[in-house]
Write a protein that holds these residues in place. Structure first.
Motif, PDB file in Angstrom:
ATOM      1  N   ASP A   4       0.798  -1.220   0.000  1.00  0.00           N
ATOM      2  CA  ASP A   4       0.000   0.000   0.000  1.00  0.00           C
ATOM      3  C   ASP A   4       0.835   1.276   0.000  1.00  0.00           C
ATOM      4  O   ASP A   4       0.300   2.359   0.210  1.00  0.00           O
ATOM      5  CB  ASP A   4      -0.944   0.009   1.205  1.00  0.00           C
ATOM      6  N   ASN A   5       2.130   1.157  -0.251  1.00  0.00           N
ATOM      7  CA  ASN A   5       2.982   2.341  -0.326  1.00  0.00           C
ATOM      8  C   ASN A   5       2.992   2.817  -1.773  1.00  0.00           C
ATOM      9  O   ASN A   5       3.708   2.291  -2.622  1.00  0.00           O
ATOM     10  CB  ASN A   5       4.403   2.009   0.144  1.00  0.00           C
ATOM     11  N   VAL A   6       2.172   3.817  -2.068  1.00  0.00           N
ATOM     12  CA  VAL A   6       2.006   4.239  -3.456  1.00  0.00           C
ATOM     13  C   VAL A   6       3.218   5.003  -3.975  1.00  0.00           C
ATOM     14  O   VAL A   6       3.357   5.186  -5.191  1.00  0.00           O
ATOM     15  CB  VAL A   6       0.743   5.113  -3.601  1.00  0.00           C
ATOM     16  N   LYS A   7       4.104   5.447  -3.088  1.00  0.00           N
ATOM     17  CA  LYS A   7       5.293   6.171  -3.531  1.00  0.00           C
ATOM     18  C   LYS A   7       6.383   5.226  -4.034  1.00  0.00           C
ATOM     19  O   LYS A   7       7.318   5.664  -4.708  1.00  0.00           O
ATOM     20  CB  LYS A   7       5.842   7.024  -2.383  1.00  0.00           C
ATOM     21  N   LYS A   8       6.279   3.968  -3.702  1.00  0.00           N
ATOM     22  CA  LYS A   8       7.319   2.998  -4.050  1.00  0.00           C
ATOM     23  C   LYS A   8       7.015   2.365  -5.405  1.00  0.00           C
ATOM     24  O   LYS A   8       5.875   1.972  -5.666  1.00  0.00           O
ATOM     25  CB  LYS A   8       7.388   1.910  -2.978  1.00  0.00           C
ATOM     26  N   PRO A   9       7.999   2.238  -6.297  1.00  0.00           N
ATOM     27  CA  PRO A   9       7.771   1.509  -7.550  1.00  0.00           C
ATOM     28  C   PRO A   9       7.329   0.081  -7.272  1.00  0.00           C
ATOM     29  O   PRO A   9       7.698  -0.517  -6.260  1.00  0.00           O
ATOM     30  CB  PRO A   9       9.143   1.555  -8.234  1.00  0.00           C
TER      31      PRO A   9
END
Length: 356
Positions: free
Chosen positions: A300-305
């Motif tokens: 759920d970490n949308v900043k991570k590719p």
């Protein structure tokens, strides 16, 4: 019985017998809507069309429709709408889940407007009413809620947080592949590839297309004529010229990429051996003979590719190593020639990656 030769208009046969070209000219609306299931079954049954094509004909152009972004529309109204519209839009944006569940009376009271104003705004958003608006908003939240809610604060430094997010997720993804992948299926796929006269690799989208190109990069050095296609029409055209000595590999993280599924069905129709890398029970998996099951896991970490790339690359490498197990020593000789050719470019370090 009526004589159709009385005048020019009567010479046109009854509507049920009109050919498709006539209907396309005189009834263009017929082809802008999905056909009824009864019509499609009659058409496909008479012409022995496969079930996958029947389903796509039934769905019509809805398969290519664009999903409306109702959240962006609300934001635009909050900036550029009338005074009343801005008040309602701000109430919606302040709590989108509340907007999905509250009644029209509660929404009107919170925004300080009348109930008809709520209905008018919903219609301005191309919804039939509040009920339709709530349904579309709930669908948008189900898909993109991760992008709307800020992540919880972290006490770690940005450097530590970024390194942990990328590296730990990559390790977890590869470990999951190691645990779940069927090596028996991998070896079967490698054996088929080792005997292929021509290999077509199909991948669409950001990650699947990278996997297709990488698999081509792995196979060419074994002197296996492999070509990766990321264009949907090229996928289907190359599938149409396949034969029993051809192997196709379709890659799709969702397992439902229309072009890859169609190309696999076409290639199989002409006798090609078909392999896929896709989730189990997906349309692509069902269309192919051999499916290497890959169930993408994302976080759920949308900043991570997306870390699923590492899992797909691991499966590509597994297939490549399985393929060379069925090849003779001539493949090793070809790899030596690649190493020698690049020695002047990359130096004479014997441990340098081969052509990577």
């Amino acid at each position: 019985m009526r004589d159709y030769r009385q005048n020019r208009k009567s010479m046109i046969p009854p509507r049920r017998n009109h050919p498709p070209a006539w209907r396309a000219r005189h009834r263009p609306g017929l082809w802008t809507r999905p056909a009824s299931r009864r019509t499609v079954r009659r058409y496909c049954g008479a012409r022995q069309v496969n079930h996958g094509l029947e389903q796509r004909l039934t769905e019509g152009i809805q398969e290519m429709s664009v999903t409306p972004d109702i959240i962006m529309d609300i934001r635009n109204i909050a900036r550029n709408g009338s005074k009343v519209e801005r008040k309602i839009a701000e109430v919606f944006l302040s709590d989108l889940h509340f907007a999905c569940s509250a009644s029209i009376a509660v929404l009107a009271d919170k925004a300080g407007v009348s109930e008809p104003s709520i209905t008018r705004l919903c219609r301005a958003l191309n919804c039939t009413g509040l009920r339709d608006f709530k349904l579309r908003l709930a669908q948008a939240l189900a898909i993109g809620e991760f992008y709307l809610v800020p992540p919880p604060p972290s006490t770690n430094s940005p450097e530590e947080r970024i390194a942990a997010a990328v590296c730990d997720a990559a390790i977890e993804t590869i470990v999951a592949v190691r645990k779940d992948v069927s090596m028996g299926t991998i070896m079967t796929a490698g054996e088929r590839l080792s005997k292929a006269r021509q290999v077509y690799i199909y991948g669409s989208g950001g990650i699947s297309s990278l996997g297709a190109i990488e698999l081509q990069n792995r196979l060419f050095r074994f002197s296996i004529p492999a070509i990766a296609h990321i264009d949907g029409q090229m996928q289907q055209m190359t599938a149409a010229v396949a034969d029993p000595d051809t192997v196709t590999i379709g890659i799709s993280l969702s397992g439902s990429a229309p072009a890859a599924v169609a190309a696999t069905e076409i290639a199989r129709r002409y006798g090609a051996r078909t392999i896929s890398i896709a989730p189990g029970k997906s349309p692509l998996a069902q269309a192919s003979e051999i499916n290497v099951v890959f169930e993408p896991r994302e976080y759920d970490n949308v900043k991570k590719p997306a870390s699923v790339r590492y899992g797909l690359m691991a499966i590509v490498d597994l297939i490549a190593m399985a393929t060379i197990e069925y090849l003779d020593d001539a493949s090793i000789e070809r790899m030596r020639r690649v190493r020698l050719t690049l020695s002047e470019l990359k130096g004479r370090n014997r441990y340098w990656p081969l052509g990577d």
